[in-house]
Scaffold this motif. Structure first.
Motif, PDB file in Angstrom:
ATOM      1  N   VAL A   4       0.856  -1.187   0.000  1.00 20.44           N
ATOM      2  CA  VAL A   4       0.000   0.000   0.000  1.00 20.44           C
ATOM      3  C   VAL A   4       0.891   1.236   0.000  1.00 20.44           C
ATOM      4  O   VAL A   4       1.759   1.378   0.857  1.00 20.44           O
ATOM      5  CB  VAL A   4      -0.927   0.017   1.231  1.00 20.44           C
ATOM      6  N   SER A   5       0.691   2.118  -0.975  1.00 17.64           N
ATOM      7  CA  SER A   5       1.550   3.307  -1.089  1.00 17.64           C
ATOM      8  C   SER A   5       3.012   2.884  -0.986  1.00 17.64           C
ATOM      9  O   SER A   5       3.726   3.291  -0.085  1.00 17.64           O
ATOM     10  CB  SER A   5       1.214   4.323   0.009  1.00 17.64           C
ATOM     11  N   GLN A  63      -2.833   1.942  -4.571  1.00 14.52           N
ATOM     12  CA  GLN A  63      -2.309   3.302  -4.567  1.00 14.52           C
ATOM     13  C   GLN A  63      -3.446   4.312  -4.562  1.00 14.52           C
ATOM     14  O   GLN A  63      -4.460   4.122  -5.235  1.00 14.52           O
ATOM     15  CB  GLN A  63      -1.446   3.523  -5.816  1.00 14.52           C
ATOM     16  N   GLY A  64      -3.281   5.379  -3.784  1.00  9.53           N
ATOM     17  CA  GLY A  64      -4.248   6.468  -3.783  1.00  9.53           C
ATOM     18  C   GLY A  64      -3.932   7.471  -4.875  1.00  9.53           C
ATOM     19  O   GLY A  64      -2.779   7.860  -5.055  1.00  9.53           O
ATOM     20  N   ASP A 100      -2.329  10.714  -3.464  1.00  8.19           N
ATOM     21  CA  ASP A 100      -1.221  10.527  -2.535  1.00  8.19           C
ATOM     22  C   ASP A 100      -0.172  11.614  -2.766  1.00  8.19           C
ATOM     23  O   ASP A 100       0.392  11.727  -3.858  1.00  8.19           O
ATOM     24  CB  ASP A 100      -0.596   9.140  -2.737  1.00  8.19           C
ATOM     25  N   LEU A 101       0.110  12.411  -1.733  1.00  8.71           N
ATOM     26  CA  LEU A 101       1.080  13.494  -1.845  1.00  8.71           C
ATOM     27  C   LEU A 101       2.492  13.042  -1.486  1.00  8.71           C
ATOM     28  O   LEU A 101       3.428  13.836  -1.573  1.00  8.71           O
ATOM     29  CB  LEU A 101       0.669  14.656  -0.931  1.00  8.71           C
ATOM     30  N   LEU A 102       2.657  11.795  -1.103  1.00 14.89           N
ATOM     31  CA  LEU A 102       3.976  11.281  -0.758  1.00 14.89           C
ATOM     32  C   LEU A 102       4.516  10.355  -1.842  1.00 14.89           C
ATOM     33  O   LEU A 102       5.668  10.486  -2.275  1.00 14.89           O
ATOM     34  CB  LEU A 102       3.917  10.524   0.579  1.00 14.89           C
ATOM     35  N   VAL A 103       3.694   9.410  -2.286  1.00 11.26           N
ATOM     36  CA  VAL A 103       4.098   8.446  -3.319  1.00 11.26           C
ATOM     37  C   VAL A 103       3.254   8.693  -4.569  1.00 11.26           C
ATOM     38  O   VAL A 103       2.042   8.458  -4.549  1.00 11.26           O
ATOM     39  CB  VAL A 103       3.909   6.997  -2.826  1.00 11.26           C
ATOM     40  N   PRO A 104       3.837   9.173  -5.653  1.00 10.97           N
ATOM     41  CA  PRO A 104       3.068   9.440  -6.873  1.00 10.97           C
ATOM     42  C   PRO A 104       2.531   8.157  -7.500  1.00 10.97           C
ATOM     43  O   PRO A 104       3.117   7.078  -7.352  1.00 10.97           O
ATOM     44  CB  PRO A 104       4.099  10.102  -7.806  1.00 10.97           C
ATOM     45  N   HIS A 105       1.418   8.291  -8.232  1.00 11.74           N
ATOM     46  CA  HIS A 105       0.831   7.151  -8.915  1.00 11.74           C
ATOM     47  C   HIS A 105       1.804   6.554  -9.929  1.00 11.74           C
ATOM     48  O   HIS A 105       1.879   5.338 -10.105  1.00 11.74           O
ATOM     49  CB  HIS A 105      -0.467   7.574  -9.616  1.00 11.74           C
ATOM     50  N   SER A 106       2.586   7.415 -10.593  1.00 13.06           N
ATOM     51  CA  SER A 106       3.547   6.920 -11.582  1.00 13.06           C
ATOM     52  C   SER A 106       4.587   6.002 -10.952  1.00 13.06           C
ATOM     53  O   SER A 106       5.052   5.046 -11.573  1.00 13.06           O
ATOM     54  CB  SER A 106       4.249   8.095 -12.270  1.00 13.06           C
ATOM     55  N   SER A 140      -5.727   9.195  -0.504  1.00 16.93           N
ATOM     56  CA  SER A 140      -4.374   9.724  -0.361  1.00 16.93           C
ATOM     57  C   SER A 140      -3.448   8.595   0.075  1.00 16.93           C
ATOM     58  O   SER A 140      -3.506   7.496  -0.480  1.00 16.93           O
ATOM     59  CB  SER A 140      -4.372  10.896   0.621  1.00 16.93           C
ATOM     60  N   HIS A 141      -2.616   8.837   1.086  1.00 15.15           N
ATOM     61  CA  HIS A 141      -1.555   7.893   1.452  1.00 15.15           C
ATOM     62  C   HIS A 141      -2.056   6.743   2.320  1.00 15.15           C
ATOM     63  O   HIS A 141      -1.347   5.758   2.503  1.00 15.15           O
ATOM     64  CB  HIS A 141      -0.455   8.662   2.192  1.00 15.15           C
TER      65      HIS A 141
END
Length: 286
Positions: free
Chosen positions: A141-142, A231-232, A235-241, A262-263
């Motif tokens: 997850v993330s 993936q969220g 998510d501001l920590l781990v990008p979807h890409s 998000s995360h």
């Protein structure tokens, strides 16, 4: 078992006794390698060891953060693991937690499924690479496999939780909102803030150093464990890409995106998250 009390905090930060609704779980404290590990389980949940799912939380969170997974507890023996609050300086937190999972006194079955979130995903990846024969299925997850794809400003933001008083109490709820997203319920934010305050600044720094030095990207192709990545989209920590890149490197892996999450999708979008995990485990956990 009742958790040890902490110094009095401002009332917008719940004390250990003020566990939020929906997060009331059974607590067992185990001594693993001489260090206390908190293990949370669901009242009335499955006790079938052959269907064990071990959940590893993110940075500063406890296993209790996985409490919204309770709909799966009737089918699977969910063990919500909380790494020791103080890792011995002889090891990095990643090394210590990896070695702890390997120990007989961890009380884990020979084979089990793993769910790891953020920092917990880093531990999960390391364990699955070292012991693929013990992992039935892997849920990331993330995922954090290399800091090269993690937004460093968000890591810096997370350190605001550890700022000196009284600033920490002002910023911690904001950090929880950023990481949890707009859809994270108030009780979820309170759980994240309350648990984060149990971690010492030194331990947080050492875990951040593990994340900053991590680089498992080139090793992911060696994973031969059924893998689901969640993936969220916000998510501001781990990008979807980055999550797509991780999925592309793990043979046969499956990627699911929860667009408004998000995360912490298991806390903010529980129905979608549990549906993805339940379907995946039904296919691969046996």
């Amino acid at each position: 078992m009742r958790e040890a009390s902490l110094p009095a905090l401002p009332r917008f930060v719940p004390e250990p006794e003020d566990i939020q609704p929906g997060y009331e779980l059974l607590l067992e404290q185990r001594q693993v390698r001489g260090a206390p590990v908190r293990l949370f389980t669901f009242p009335g949940g499955s006790q079938d060891a052959s269907r064990t799912v071990l959940c590893l939380p993110g940075l500063g969170a406890s296993g209790r953060s996985f409490a919204p997974m309770h709909p799966l507890a009737s089918e699977y023996r969910l063990l919500l693991w909380t790494p020791t609050l103080q890792t011995p300086l002889t090891h990095t937190p990643l090394q210590w937690n990896l070695a702890s999972l390997e120990q007989p006194d961890a009380g884990l079955p020979e084979r089990f499924a793993l769910v790891g979130s953020s920092f917990g995903s880093l531990i999960s990846i390391a364990f699955a690479l070292a012991h693929p024969e013990r992992v039935k299925a892997l849920v990331l997850v993330s995922p954090v496999a290399s800091v090269r794809r993690v937004r460093r400003w968000a890591l810096v933001l997370s350190t605001l939780v550890r700022m000196p008083k009284p600033f920490a109490y002002l910023f911690a709820p904001t950090v929880a909102r950023v990481l949890g997203g707009r859809r994270l319920p108030p009780e979820g934010r309170a759980e994240i803030v309350r648990e984060a305050r149990r971690l010492s600044p030194l331990e947080l720094l050492r875990r951040l150093q593990d994340i900053l030095s991590a680089n498992y990207l080139e090793e992911l192709e060696r994973l031969r464990v059924p893998t689901l990545i969640i993936q969220g989209g916000r998510d501001l920590l781990v990008p979807h890409s980055y999550a797509r890149d991780v999925a592309a490197r793990i043979p046969g892996s499956r990627l699911e995106l929860i667009r408004e999450a998000s995360h912490l999708p298991y806390m903010s979008h529980t129905d979608a998250f549990n549906a993805f995990v339940g379907d995946f485990l039904a296919q691969h956990e046996a």
